[in-house]
Design a protein around this motif. Structure first.
Motif, PDB file in Angstrom:
ATOM      1  N   ARG A 235      -1.217   2.021  -4.622  1.00 50.20           N
ATOM      2  CA  ARG A 235      -2.140   3.147  -4.795  1.00 50.20           C
ATOM      3  C   ARG A 235      -1.931   4.550  -4.256  1.00 50.20           C
ATOM      4  O   ARG A 235      -0.672   4.340  -3.394  1.00 50.20           O
TER       5      ARG A 235
ATOM      6  N   SER B 264      -5.430   3.191  -8.133  1.00 53.93           N
ATOM      7  CA  SER B 264      -4.782   2.007  -7.577  1.00 53.93           C
ATOM      8  C   SER B 264      -4.586   1.128  -8.776  1.00 53.93           C
ATOM      9  O   SER B 264      -5.379   1.192  -9.791  1.00 53.93           O
TER      10      SER B 264
ATOM     11  N   ARG C 147       0.787  -1.216  -0.094  1.00 55.52           N
ATOM     12  CA  ARG C 147      -0.135   0.001  -0.114  1.00 55.52           C
ATOM     13  C   ARG C 147       1.079   1.186  -0.080  1.00 55.52           C
ATOM     14  O   ARG C 147       1.857   1.124   0.558  1.00 55.52           O
TER      15      ARG C 147
END
Length: 390
Positions: free
Chosen positions: A267, A385, A4
């Motif tokens: 993302r 993303s 992430r």
């Protein structure tokens, strides 16, 4: 979920609910899907844009979907993406496309959704594949990430005044978590568990299960739903969901996965609503961050993978003033790239069943049979993303 680029702990997250409508246009028909690529791509490659925007088209396995009642579809299933109907689980349809391309078989989105919501993530640790075991060691928080993703799901109140977490009332999910959990128990093909038009093939089944769930609840077996998060459990819903998953197992002629599913996720925002909040606060993602996402798309395509992207459906269609969804968070697979006089374009395969004629006029001209060519500048407006399978 994995790799992430945002801190999700403080994000006020909405699960994906408004999942757009059928995107469309391809140049010619794609070649038949090839046997699964046995290669496992590096865990941390050097990403870079394809400077030439070299044209390519990712082969997808032939579709096998049909309409409820076994009615024939026109155009043929092989020519159109599978549609999600009235569901709000575009993540499962995009993930199924991504997995289908990786394994060379048309996988059922309803099976993808069922595993995402209810499969036991602890069982991943017991799978013997060395590449998967290495992947899990590199992402030690995967179980917590899956729990977080499940807790972000919404529950549809329509026909569900008690907000029971019945399977067909759950909305939203995460492609990377869904792909990882799909390593469990083998794949179920779309021909066995039809998902075209969403839940329409199983409307009578769900009605019967909802009626009978309170009667089964006292004596239910929880082995199929007991490992999910509390938000997705209640006495009545457990009975319903357990019975549905048992039904799935009677229909699915499961096949072992030919390759492990190892998702890579990057993302710049938690979701489309978070992306919009960044814009409104005067903190838009830096152009280099969006370029970095597009480099992941190029990398996946150049290495024979169909990535999924998170973006806004409102790129394609104007928002209805009566629509309460301001973000229209959506997910689709990318299956091609080309260069035109106006720059680089990407072929996005949608899963919602909307018609091209309802698209914005400039978009409609690039649509055909469930696929649309989006310009790079259009994607940059809402892209947040990219997920692909190593």
């Amino acid at each position: 979920m994995f790799e992430r680029d945002v801190n999700r702990a403080g994000s006020a997250r909405r699960a994906r609910a408004a999942c757009g409508a059928l995107l469309l246009l391809a140049t010619g028909s794609a070649a038949p899907a090839q046997a699964p690529d046995p290669r496992i791509l590096p865990a941390q490659p050097a990403y870079a844009r394809n400077a030439a925007c070299a044209p390519l088209r990712i082969a997808m396995p032939p579709g096998t979907h049909r309409l409820p009642g076994d009615a024939l579809i026109s155009p043929k299933p092989a020519e159109i993406p599978i549609g999600q109907g009235d569901t709000a689980i575009c993540f499962a349809y995009a993930t199924a496309d991504m997995i289908s391309q990786r394994v060379g078989r048309a996988v059922s989105p309803l099976d993808v959704a069922g595993k995402f919501y209810f499969a036991d993530p602890a069982r991943l640790e017991g799978l013997p594949d060395p590449a998967l075991r290495a992947h899990l060691r590199a992402h030690p928080n995967h179980a917590a990430d899956i729990a977080w993703s499940r807790n972000a799901a919404d529950i549809n109140p329509v026909g569900n005044p008690g907000l029971q977490p019945y399977f067909d009332k759950l909305e939203g999910g995460e492609e990377d978590a869904a792909a990882l959990l799909y390593n469990l128990d083998g794949l179920c093909e779309e021909r066995d568990l039809p998902s075209h038009e969403g839940y329409a093939h199983f409307t009578p089944t769900y009605a019967a299960l909802r009626f009978g769930a309170p009667l089964r609840a006292p004596n239910q077996c929880l082995r199929r739903v007991g490992a999910t998060v509390g938000k997705l459990r209640s006495r009545g819903a457990d009975a319903f969901n357990d019975a549905w998953l048992a039904r799935v197992e009677t229909l699915c002629r499961r096949i072992p996965l030919p390759v492990p599913l190892l998702p890579v996720s990057t993302r710049v925002a938690a979701n489309q609503l978070d992306f919009m909040a960044m814009l409104e606060a005067g903190r838009p993602p830096a152009p280099r961050d969006i370029t970095r996402l597009l480099a992941r798309v190029d990398y996946a395509l150049d290495h024979g993978r169909a990535p999924t992207i998170g973006y806004s459906w409102y790129i394609l269609q104007d928002r209805d003033p009566k629509d309460p969804d301001l973000a229209a968070d959506h997910s689709s697979a990318v299956i091609g790239r080309r260069r035109t006089a106006g720059g680089c374009q990407y072929l996005v395969q949608d899963n919602t069943g909307e018609y091209c004629a309802r698209m914005r006029p400039d978009i409609a001209g690039r649509c055909d049979n469930g696929r649309v060519w989006l310009r790079e500048d259009e994607l940059r407006r809402t892209l947040y993303s990219v997920i692909y399978l190593r």
